[in-house]
Design a protein around this motif. Structure first.
Motif, PDB file in Angstrom:
ATOM      1  N   UNK A 217      12.733  23.864 -28.529  1.00  0.00           N
ATOM      2  CA  UNK A 217      12.950  25.601 -28.204  1.00  0.00           C
ATOM      3  C   UNK A 217      12.230  26.349 -28.969  1.00  0.00           C
ATOM      4  N   UNK A 218      12.069  27.243 -29.607  1.00  0.00           N
ATOM      5  CA  UNK A 218      11.612  27.781 -30.763  1.00  0.00           C
ATOM      6  C   UNK A 218      12.431  28.800 -31.430  1.00  0.00           C
ATOM      7  N   UNK A 219      13.761  28.613 -30.139  1.00  0.00           N
ATOM      8  CA  UNK A 219      15.205  29.854 -31.186  1.00  0.00           C
ATOM      9  C   UNK A 219      16.381  28.505 -30.833  1.00  0.00           C
ATOM     10  N   UNK A 220      16.276  27.360 -30.467  1.00  0.00           N
ATOM     11  CA  UNK A 220      17.412  26.988 -31.012  1.00  0.00           C
ATOM     12  C   UNK A 220      17.759  26.776 -29.445  1.00  0.00           C
ATOM     13  N   UNK A 221      17.857  27.643 -28.565  1.00  0.00           N
ATOM     14  CA  UNK A 221      18.341  28.042 -27.019  1.00  0.00           C
ATOM     15  C   UNK A 221      17.496  27.994 -25.673  1.00  0.00           C
ATOM     16  N   UNK A 222      17.502  28.901 -25.158  1.00  0.00           N
ATOM     17  CA  UNK A 222      17.015  27.708 -24.189  1.00  0.00           C
ATOM     18  C   UNK A 222      15.455  28.210 -23.565  1.00  0.00           C
ATOM     19  N   UNK A 223      15.210  28.586 -24.612  1.00  0.00           N
ATOM     20  CA  UNK A 223      13.932  29.464 -24.648  1.00  0.00           C
ATOM     21  C   UNK A 223      12.453  28.091 -24.589  1.00  0.00           C
ATOM     22  N   UNK A 224      12.396  27.969 -23.656  1.00  0.00           N
ATOM     23  CA  UNK A 224      11.231  26.034 -23.947  1.00  0.00           C
ATOM     24  C   UNK A 224       9.723  26.625 -24.585  1.00  0.00           C
ATOM     25  N   UNK A 225       9.410  25.579 -25.304  1.00  0.00           N
ATOM     26  CA  UNK A 225       8.027  25.411 -25.391  1.00  0.00           C
ATOM     27  C   UNK A 225       6.739  24.380 -26.101  1.00  0.00           C
ATOM     28  N   UNK A 226       8.062  23.584 -25.527  1.00  0.00           N
ATOM     29  CA  UNK A 226       7.186  22.161 -25.726  1.00  0.00           C
ATOM     30  C   UNK A 226       6.633  21.803 -26.946  1.00  0.00           C
ATOM     31  N   UNK A 227       6.672  21.805 -28.019  1.00  0.00           N
ATOM     32  CA  UNK A 227       6.451  21.867 -29.287  1.00  0.00           C
ATOM     33  C   UNK A 227       5.178  23.573 -29.637  1.00  0.00           C
ATOM     34  N   UNK A 228       5.498  24.338 -29.021  1.00  0.00           N
ATOM     35  CA  UNK A 228       4.763  25.029 -29.093  1.00  0.00           C
ATOM     36  C   UNK A 228       3.316  25.718 -28.356  1.00  0.00           C
ATOM     37  N   UNK A 229       2.623  24.058 -27.629  1.00  0.00           N
ATOM     38  CA  UNK A 229       1.365  23.943 -27.558  1.00  0.00           C
ATOM     39  C   UNK A 229       1.340  25.226 -25.995  1.00  0.00           C
ATOM     40  N   UNK A 230       2.489  25.522 -25.163  1.00  0.00           N
ATOM     41  CA  UNK A 230       2.402  26.237 -23.834  1.00  0.00           C
ATOM     42  C   UNK A 230       2.102  27.694 -24.042  1.00  0.00           C
ATOM     43  N   UNK A 231       2.607  28.251 -25.359  1.00  0.00           N
ATOM     44  CA  UNK A 231       2.653  29.593 -25.898  1.00  0.00           C
ATOM     45  C   UNK A 231       1.799  30.714 -26.765  1.00  0.00           C
ATOM     46  N   UNK A 232       0.513  29.567 -27.109  1.00  0.00           N
ATOM     47  CA  UNK A 232      -0.453  29.823 -27.844  1.00  0.00           C
ATOM     48  C   UNK A 232      -1.205  30.536 -27.258  1.00  0.00           C
ATOM     49  N   UNK A 233      -1.209  31.613 -27.777  1.00  0.00           N
ATOM     50  CA  UNK A 233      -2.224  33.029 -27.115  1.00  0.00           C
ATOM     51  C   UNK A 233      -3.419  32.794 -27.704  1.00  0.00           C
ATOM     52  N   UNK A 234      -4.743  33.082 -27.684  1.00  0.00           N
ATOM     53  CA  UNK A 234      -5.132  31.431 -27.391  1.00  0.00           C
ATOM     54  C   UNK A 234      -5.018  30.668 -27.861  1.00  0.00           C
ATOM     55  N   UNK A 235      -5.779  28.929 -27.250  1.00  0.00           N
ATOM     56  CA  UNK A 235      -5.699  28.156 -28.576  1.00  0.00           C
ATOM     57  C   UNK A 235      -7.267  27.577 -29.066  1.00  0.00           C
ATOM     58  N   UNK A 236      -6.607  28.367 -29.982  1.00  0.00           N
ATOM     59  CA  UNK A 236      -7.920  27.755 -30.796  1.00  0.00           C
ATOM     60  C   UNK A 236      -8.117  26.964 -31.611  1.00  0.00           C
ATOM     61  N   UNK A 237      -9.409  26.107 -32.030  1.00  0.00           N
ATOM     62  CA  UNK A 237      -9.360  24.888 -33.063  1.00  0.00           C
ATOM     63  C   UNK A 237     -10.308  25.943 -34.363  1.00  0.00           C
ATOM     64  N   UNK A 238      -9.421  25.991 -35.334  1.00  0.00           N
ATOM     65  CA  UNK A 238      -9.939  26.515 -36.987  1.00  0.00           C
ATOM     66  C   UNK A 238     -10.311  25.113 -37.710  1.00  0.00           C
TER      67      UNK A 238
END
Length: 201
Positions: free
Chosen positions: A122-143
């Motif tokens: 969770x990004x906020x230590x609460x109920x918001x789920x993000x599985x290590x951040x991957x699910x909320x990267x918009x979009x996922x791009x490599x540099x």
């Protein structure tokens, strides 16, 4: 002085003045240190996390991801035009990994992890789920780094910073992920990691 010489002198002064004005219109700001940078790390096995430094990599089946957020809005005028932005990482980090060959994942983090210490779940230590951040990267791009010398690895983040500055993307920073068998770490100490932004007012 002849008329011809006077005209040549005037033309030269106009060119010099125009060049000086063009140079004066460009500006560079270097974002570094805890005032300009918020950095944290998260780990997937036991849920450990922390802020003030960022760790990335894999160690003993534990995956570490670093989270970074630079205060672009507080350092670049809203009316300015961002012309380039370069991330500068120290080549050798803590606990001894190298920044060369790193992949930068993540444009437009969709969750606000800045208000408290984030965790893998969770990004906020609460109920918001993000599985290590991957699910909320918009979009996922490599540099990949655009350069790496004896001391510093460079990454071109111009497009990302332009989107932050224009408001096209909310500035929730980015994730630094290193898919290798040792961890790379950076602290928020001044100069340890820098974002150099060039802009015109």
């Amino acid at each position: 002085m002849s008329t011809r010489r006077a005209l040549l002198a005037l033309a030269a002064s106009v060119v010099v003045g125009a060049t000086a004005a063009a140079s004066a219109s460009a500006a560079t700001v270097t974002l570094s240190g805890p005032t300009d940078l918020h950095a944290c790390w998260i780990e997937n096995v036991d849920g450990a996390s922390g802020c003030g430094l960022a760790l990335s990599g894999v160690s003993h089946y534990q995956e570490f991801r670093g989270l970074y957020r630079f205060d672009v809005a507080g350092n670049v005028p809203a009316t300015a035009t961002v012309t380039s932005a370069t991330l500068r990482l120290p080549k050798l980090g803590l606990p001894g990994g190298t920044a060369c060959g790193l992949n930068l994942w993540g444009i437009g983090q969709g969750a606000d992890w800045l208000s408290t210490t984030p965790t893998w779940a969770s990004p906020d230590g609460g109920t918001t789920s993000w599985n290590g951040g991957i699910s909320t990267w918009l979009p996922s791009t490599v540099f990949l780094e655009s350069g790496c010398d004896s001391t510093t690895a460079l990454f071109d983040l111009t497009d990302l910073v332009q989107d932050w500055h224009s408001g096209a993307l909310a500035n929730y920073g980015f994730e630094l992920f290193k898919p290798s068998a040792y961890a790379y770490g950076t602290t928020t100490a001044s100069g340890a990691i820098q974002l150099v932004v060039n802009y015109t007012p």
